[in-house]
Design a protein around this motif. Structure first.
Motif, PDB file in Angstrom:
ATOM      1  N   SER A 171     -15.221   9.083   9.542  1.00 53.36           N
ATOM      2  CA  SER A 171     -16.198   8.096  10.029  1.00 53.36           C
ATOM      3  C   SER A 171     -16.257   8.100  11.550  1.00 53.36           C
ATOM      4  O   SER A 171     -17.343   8.047  12.139  1.00 53.36           O
ATOM      5  CB  SER A 171     -15.838   6.697   9.532  1.00 53.36           C
ATOM      6  N   ASN A 226      -3.194  13.936   8.996  1.00 53.57           N
ATOM      7  CA  ASN A 226      -2.539  12.669   8.686  1.00 53.57           C
ATOM      8  C   ASN A 226      -2.335  11.784   9.912  1.00 53.57           C
ATOM      9  O   ASN A 226      -1.621  10.797   9.856  1.00 53.57           O
ATOM     10  CB  ASN A 226      -1.205  12.911   7.977  1.00 53.57           C
ATOM     11  N   THR A 232      -5.179   8.561   2.645  1.00 56.78           N
ATOM     12  CA  THR A 232      -6.587   8.627   2.267  1.00 56.78           C
ATOM     13  C   THR A 232      -7.430   7.787   3.217  1.00 56.78           C
ATOM     14  O   THR A 232      -8.494   8.221   3.674  1.00 56.78           O
ATOM     15  CB  THR A 232      -6.775   8.150   0.814  1.00 56.78           C
ATOM     16  N   GLU A 233      -6.962   6.596   3.553  1.00 58.93           N
ATOM     17  CA  GLU A 233      -7.708   5.729   4.463  1.00 58.93           C
ATOM     18  C   GLU A 233      -7.751   6.285   5.880  1.00 58.93           C
ATOM     19  O   GLU A 233      -8.763   6.156   6.571  1.00 58.93           O
ATOM     20  CB  GLU A 233      -7.134   4.322   4.425  1.00 58.93           C
ATOM     21  N   ILE A 234      -6.670   6.928   6.317  1.00 56.04           N
ATOM     22  CA  ILE A 234      -6.660   7.577   7.631  1.00 56.04           C
ATOM     23  C   ILE A 234      -7.697   8.698   7.664  1.00 56.04           C
ATOM     24  O   ILE A 234      -8.474   8.810   8.619  1.00 56.04           O
ATOM     25  CB  ILE A 234      -5.255   8.104   7.987  1.00 56.04           C
ATOM     26  N   ARG A 235      -7.749   9.485   6.634  1.00 55.75           N
ATOM     27  CA  ARG A 235      -8.721  10.588   6.570  1.00 55.75           C
ATOM     28  C   ARG A 235     -10.150  10.070   6.568  1.00 55.75           C
ATOM     29  O   ARG A 235     -11.020  10.628   7.235  1.00 55.75           O
ATOM     30  CB  ARG A 235      -8.434  11.465   5.360  1.00 55.75           C
ATOM     31  N   GLU A 236     -10.406   9.000   5.831  1.00 53.39           N
ATOM     32  CA  GLU A 236     -11.741   8.400   5.803  1.00 53.39           C
ATOM     33  C   GLU A 236     -12.114   7.829   7.170  1.00 53.39           C
ATOM     34  O   GLU A 236     -13.247   7.992   7.628  1.00 53.39           O
ATOM     35  CB  GLU A 236     -11.815   7.313   4.733  1.00 53.39           C
ATOM     36  N   ALA A 237     -11.155   7.167   7.812  1.00 52.33           N
ATOM     37  CA  ALA A 237     -11.402   6.617   9.151  1.00 52.33           C
ATOM     38  C   ALA A 237     -11.683   7.740  10.142  1.00 52.33           C
ATOM     39  O   ALA A 237     -12.572   7.623  10.994  1.00 52.33           O
ATOM     40  CB  ALA A 237     -10.209   5.776   9.606  1.00 52.33           C
ATOM     41  N   GLN A 262      -2.311   6.228  -0.402  1.00 47.41           N
ATOM     42  CA  GLN A 262      -3.474   5.396  -0.094  1.00 47.41           C
ATOM     43  C   GLN A 262      -3.674   5.297   1.415  1.00 47.41           C
ATOM     44  O   GLN A 262      -4.807   5.359   1.904  1.00 47.41           O
ATOM     45  CB  GLN A 262      -3.321   4.001  -0.706  1.00 47.41           C
ATOM     46  N   ILE A 263      -2.602   5.169   2.159  1.00 42.88           N
ATOM     47  CA  ILE A 263      -2.690   5.104   3.623  1.00 42.88           C
ATOM     48  C   ILE A 263      -3.258   6.408   4.177  1.00 42.88           C
ATOM     49  O   ILE A 263      -4.140   6.402   5.035  1.00 42.88           O
ATOM     50  CB  ILE A 263      -1.309   4.780   4.242  1.00 42.88           C
ATOM     51  N   MET A 295       0.847  -1.180   0.000  1.00 39.12           N
ATOM     52  CA  MET A 295       0.000   0.000   0.000  1.00 39.12           C
ATOM     53  C   MET A 295       0.890   1.239   0.000  1.00 39.12           C
ATOM     54  O   MET A 295       1.832   1.343   0.770  1.00 39.12           O
ATOM     55  CB  MET A 295      -0.897  -0.027   1.239  1.00 39.12           C
TER      56      MET A 295
END
Length: 107
Positions: free
Chosen positions: A16, A61, A8-13, A5-6, A1
């Motif tokens: 949420s 981040n 982006t996933e941190i921001r989405e988490a 991408q990491i 990964m």
């Protein structure tokens, strides 16, 4: 990964988590304090955040939420490591009791 991408996933988490926290606080404040492991002051702040503020905070981040189970005993109970599945509900109950006690100590 890849790093992008990491992030982006941190921001989405983060987004949420903030949305879930705000929903829990508005539905049942006491239960939210316990489930999220946050103080009354933090709950009050989260409750007043606008969608724009949540987006701005989530865009960082750094992951906002963290694991609250920081010892082998609780992890062992939650994973039932080396124990038959029949004791799963008892182990989870025991872990919940331990974590509830720690929440009271922190508050």
């Amino acid at each position: 990964m890849q790093a992008d991408q990491i992030l982006t996933e941190i921001r989405e988490a983060n987004l949420s988590y903030l949305m879930l926290a705000q929903t829990l606080i508005r539905q049942d404040r006491e239960q939210a304090l316990f489930r999220l492991g946050i103080s009354e002051d933090t709950a009050a702040l989260l409750n007043t955040l606008s969608p724009a503020q949540m987006m701005k905070i989530a865009a960082g981040n750094t992951l906002l939420c963290r694991f609250r189970m920081d010892d082998d005993l609780v992890w062992g109970l939650l994973t039932s490591h080396g124990k038959p599945a029949a004791n799963d509900s008892v182990s989870r109950l025991h872990a919940s009791i331990l974590m509830a006690g720690r929440h009271q100590e922190a508050a």
